[in-house]
Design a protein around this motif. Structure first.
Motif, short mmCIF file in Angstrom:
data_model
loop_
_atom_site.label_atom_id
_atom_site.label_comp_id
_atom_site.label_asym_id
_atom_site.label_seq_id
_atom_site.Cartn_x
_atom_site.Cartn_y
_atom_site.Cartn_z
N VAL A 125 0.84 -1.20 0.00
CA VAL A 125 0.00 0.00 0.00
C VAL A 125 0.87 1.25 0.00
O VAL A 125 0.67 2.17 -0.79
N ALA A 126 1.87 1.28 0.87
CA ALA A 126 2.76 2.45 0.96
C ALA A 126 3.52 2.68 -0.34
O ALA A 126 3.63 3.81 -0.82
N THR A 127 4.03 1.61 -0.93
CA THR A 127 4.81 1.72 -2.16
C THR A 127 3.94 2.22 -3.31
O THR A 127 4.35 3.11 -4.07
N LEU A 128 2.73 1.70 -3.43
CA LEU A 128 1.84 2.13 -4.51
C LEU A 128 1.43 3.59 -4.34
O LEU A 128 1.47 4.38 -5.29
N ILE A 129 1.06 3.98 -3.13
CA ILE A 129 0.65 5.37 -2.91
C ILE A 129 1.81 6.32 -3.14
O ILE A 129 1.66 7.38 -3.75
N ASP A 130 3.02 5.94 -2.70
CA ASP A 130 4.20 6.77 -2.95
C ASP A 130 4.43 6.94 -4.44
O ASP A 130 4.70 8.04 -4.91
N ALA A 133 1.09 8.86 -5.90
CA ALA A 133 0.74 10.15 -5.29
C ALA A 133 2.00 10.74 -4.67
O ALA A 133 2.88 11.19 -5.39
N THR A 134 2.10 10.69 -3.33
CA THR A 134 3.27 11.23 -2.64
C THR A 134 3.64 10.37 -1.45
O THR A 134 2.80 9.62 -0.94
N LEU A 135 4.86 10.55 -0.98
CA LEU A 135 5.30 9.87 0.24
C LEU A 135 4.49 10.36 1.43
O LEU A 135 4.14 9.60 2.33
N HIS A 144 1.33 7.33 10.05
CA HIS A 144 2.62 7.76 10.57
C HIS A 144 2.64 9.27 10.76
O HIS A 144 2.01 10.00 10.00
N SER A 145 3.37 9.75 11.75
CA SER A 145 3.42 11.18 12.03
C SER A 145 4.27 11.95 11.03
O SER A 145 4.14 13.15 10.89
N GLY A 146 5.17 11.28 10.35
CA GLY A 146 6.03 11.89 9.34
C GLY A 146 6.36 10.87 8.27
O GLY A 146 5.84 9.75 8.27
N THR A 147 7.28 11.22 7.38
CA THR A 147 7.60 10.34 6.27
C THR A 147 8.83 9.47 6.51
O THR A 147 9.09 8.55 5.74
N THR A 150 7.95 5.75 7.09
CA THR A 150 7.32 5.26 5.85
C THR A 150 8.39 5.02 4.79
O THR A 150 8.41 3.96 4.16
N SER A 151 9.28 5.97 4.62
CA SER A 151 10.33 5.86 3.61
C SER A 151 11.32 4.76 3.94
O SER A 151 11.68 3.95 3.09
N LYS A 152 11.73 4.68 5.19
CA LYS A 152 12.77 3.72 5.58
C LYS A 152 12.27 2.27 5.62
O LYS A 152 12.98 1.36 5.21
N HIS A 153 11.05 2.06 6.10
CA HIS A 153 10.59 0.69 6.35
C HIS A 153 9.45 0.19 5.46
O HIS A 153 9.18 -1.01 5.44
N TYR A 154 8.76 1.08 4.75
CA TYR A 154 7.56 0.65 4.04
C TYR A 154 7.61 0.81 2.53
O TYR A 154 7.05 -0.02 1.82
N VAL A 155 8.23 1.85 2.03
CA VAL A 155 8.24 2.09 0.59
C VAL A 155 9.41 1.35 -0.04
O VAL A 155 10.56 1.53 0.36
#
Length: 180
Positions: A125-130, A133-135, A144-147, A150-155
């Protein structure tokens, strides 16, 4: 549950903590993420009336396929004391570890190498949305409170760099003829 996880990016314990009062299947179908399941020694599996983190509370607009799942479940739903969207066979909260084990077993059957966990749904989900759309949007959907997390562990990081050859050709235009 897998469809709902793909349609929302929710953690297993968040999906299992959904109550019908958290679901709005009206004109703009949404789901309110306002709790998670936790195990308490003396009480067993309980719904915690807050999310894993303070930024975890969110209202997500549902894609059509997730709405279809919830509509089917709402028709088939048997009233329970918990009002859970995905109750156990006894009408109580379903244990996340039991569901994780079922998903893990199913994934092992599909993938001889193993190594895939139910967390792959959230990462997908995170990779597709990134990508589409956007990170920032991916971080918001995941709660998540910031990116950074999300960037380090999910995308998933791209294996091929974007095509920047047209930009880099600018260096070729300033070559000296004798240098070739």
């Amino acid at each position: 549950m897998v469809d709902l996880m793909f349609g929302t990016g929710l953690r297993i314990s968040e999906v299992l903590a959904l109550r019908w009062t958290d679901v709005d299947l009206g004109e703009q179908p949404t789901v309110r993420v306002s709790g998670t399941l936790v195990y308490l020694k003396k009480k067993g599996m309980q719904r915690q009336e807050r999310t894993k983190t303070s930024s975890g509370f969110r209202i997500l607009t549902l894609p059509v396929f997730a709405v279809d799942v919830l509509l089917r479940r709402s028709v088939e739903a048997i009233p329970t004391e918990t009002n859970a969207v995905f109750p156990s066979g006894k009408g109580t909260w379903k244990w996340p570890n039991n569901y994780r084990r079922s998903v893990r077993d199913a994934l092992k059957m599909m993938n001889d190498h193993g190594g895939i966990s139910s967390h792959v749904f959230r990462k997908s989900v995170a990779t597709l949305i990134d990508a589409e759309a956007t990170l920032e949007a991916a971080a918001a959907v995941l709660g998540h409170s910031g990116t950074a997390v999300t960037s380090k562990h999910y995308v998933k990081k791209a294996t091929a760099a974007p095509d920047m050859s047209a930009i880099l050709d600018q260096f070729g235009g300033i070559r000296n003829e004798k240098d070739g």
